[in-house]
Design an enzyme around this catalytic site. Structure first.
Site, short mmCIF file in Angstrom:
data_model
loop_
_atom_site.label_atom_id
_atom_site.label_comp_id
_atom_site.label_asym_id
_atom_site.label_seq_id
_atom_site.Cartn_x
_atom_site.Cartn_y
_atom_site.Cartn_z
N GLY A 37 0.84 -1.19 0.00
CA GLY A 37 0.00 0.00 0.00
C GLY A 37 0.87 1.24 0.00
N HIS B 75 -4.65 1.48 7.83
CA HIS B 75 -3.27 1.99 7.95
C HIS B 75 -3.07 3.17 6.99
CE1 HIS B 75 1.28 1.19 8.12
NE2 HIS B 75 1.16 1.98 7.06
N GLU B 76 -3.55 3.01 5.75
CA GLU B 76 -3.35 4.06 4.75
C GLU B 76 -4.22 5.29 5.06
OE1 GLU B 76 -0.87 3.72 2.97
OE2 GLU B 76 -0.57 1.57 3.15
N CYS C 140 5.65 -0.31 7.53
CA CYS C 140 5.37 0.96 6.86
C CYS C 140 6.61 1.38 6.08
CB CYS C 140 5.02 2.03 7.90
SG CYS C 140 4.62 3.63 7.14
N LEU C 141 6.39 1.75 4.83
CA LEU C 141 7.52 2.15 3.99
C LEU C 141 8.15 3.44 4.49
CD1 LEU C 141 5.95 1.22 0.53
CD2 LEU C 141 7.60 -0.11 1.88
N GLN D 235 3.01 9.96 1.38
CA GLN D 235 4.31 9.28 1.53
C GLN D 235 5.26 9.63 0.38
OE1 GLN D 235 2.28 5.30 2.43
NE2 GLN D 235 4.16 5.14 3.62
N HIS E 131 -2.47 7.50 7.33
CA HIS E 131 -1.51 8.39 6.65
C HIS E 131 -2.20 9.67 6.16
CE1 HIS E 131 2.27 6.23 6.53
NE2 HIS E 131 1.72 5.14 6.03
#
Ligand code: K1U
Ligand code: ZN
Length: 172
Positions: free
Chosen positions: A46, A136-137, A94-95, A51, A140
């Site tokens: 994702g 999660h997204e 998480c990236l 990000q 963000h």
């Protein structure tokens, strides 16, 4: 299409609240194409637009786990409806918080309302990894990182490590 740089915590841009998209047009589709390419290259399942430094309410995702049968998905102006009382625990990564995974508890199911890649409105029931990943997204988009769901001790330790790595990288 292009691979974009992924912001890493504690970059303050990750704390912005992203703004709604006004129109799903070709320039937004170009952003979503870049986000998908960036996500696949990372690799990840994702990615939220913030990000890659773009404060718009846009998410891309592919939870198929199939490198040779990709199922890219785009969520524009997503909303979470009817989160379940029942929760599920999933080990998240998480990236923007590289090399750290930990368990987070979230509603096990929810409904998602969003615009797709073509600007069509969709409503979908989510459970399992889709429910975890979309929540999660969505975090963000609201300036929240998964480490905010952990203890202060763990969060501070992770942020200290990331700051140190960035200091060392800048000095080399
Ligand atoms: O940073 C992100 O938002 C992407 C993140 C999404 C996510 C993962 C797990 C639970 C919730 C949300 C990632 O993709 S981290 C990398 C990852 O999970 C993965 C990487 C390669 C193969 C399989 C998974
Ligand atoms: Zn993330």
């Amino acid at each position: 299409m292009a691979i974009r740089e992924i912001l890493v915590a504690p970059d303050p841009r990750l704390r912005q609240v992203s703004r709604p998209v006004e129109k799903v047009d070709d320039s937004l589709r170009a952003l979503m194409d870049d986000m998908l390419e960036t996500m696949y290259a990372a690799p990840g399942i994702g990615l939220a637009a913030i990000q890659v430094g773009v404060p718009l309410r846009v998410i891309v995702m592919d939870i198929s786990g199939e490198a040779d049968a990709r199922q890219p998905r785009c969520f524009v102006n997503p909303e979470i409806l009817d989160p379940s009382e029942e929760t599920a625990v999933y080990e998240e990564g998480c990236l923007s918080v590289p090399d750290y995974y930990d368990e987070v508890e979230r509603p096990a199911r929810c409904r998602i309302r969003y615009l797709d890649y073509d600007g069509e409105e969709k409503i979908e029931d989510a459970e399992g990894l889709l429910a975890t990943c979309i929540q999660h997204e969505m975090d963000h988009l609201n300036g929240v990182l998964f480490i905010d769901h952990l203890s202060r001790l763990k969060r501070d330790r992770i942020l200290r490590r990331l700051k140190k790595e960035q200091r060392l990288a800048a000095a080399s």
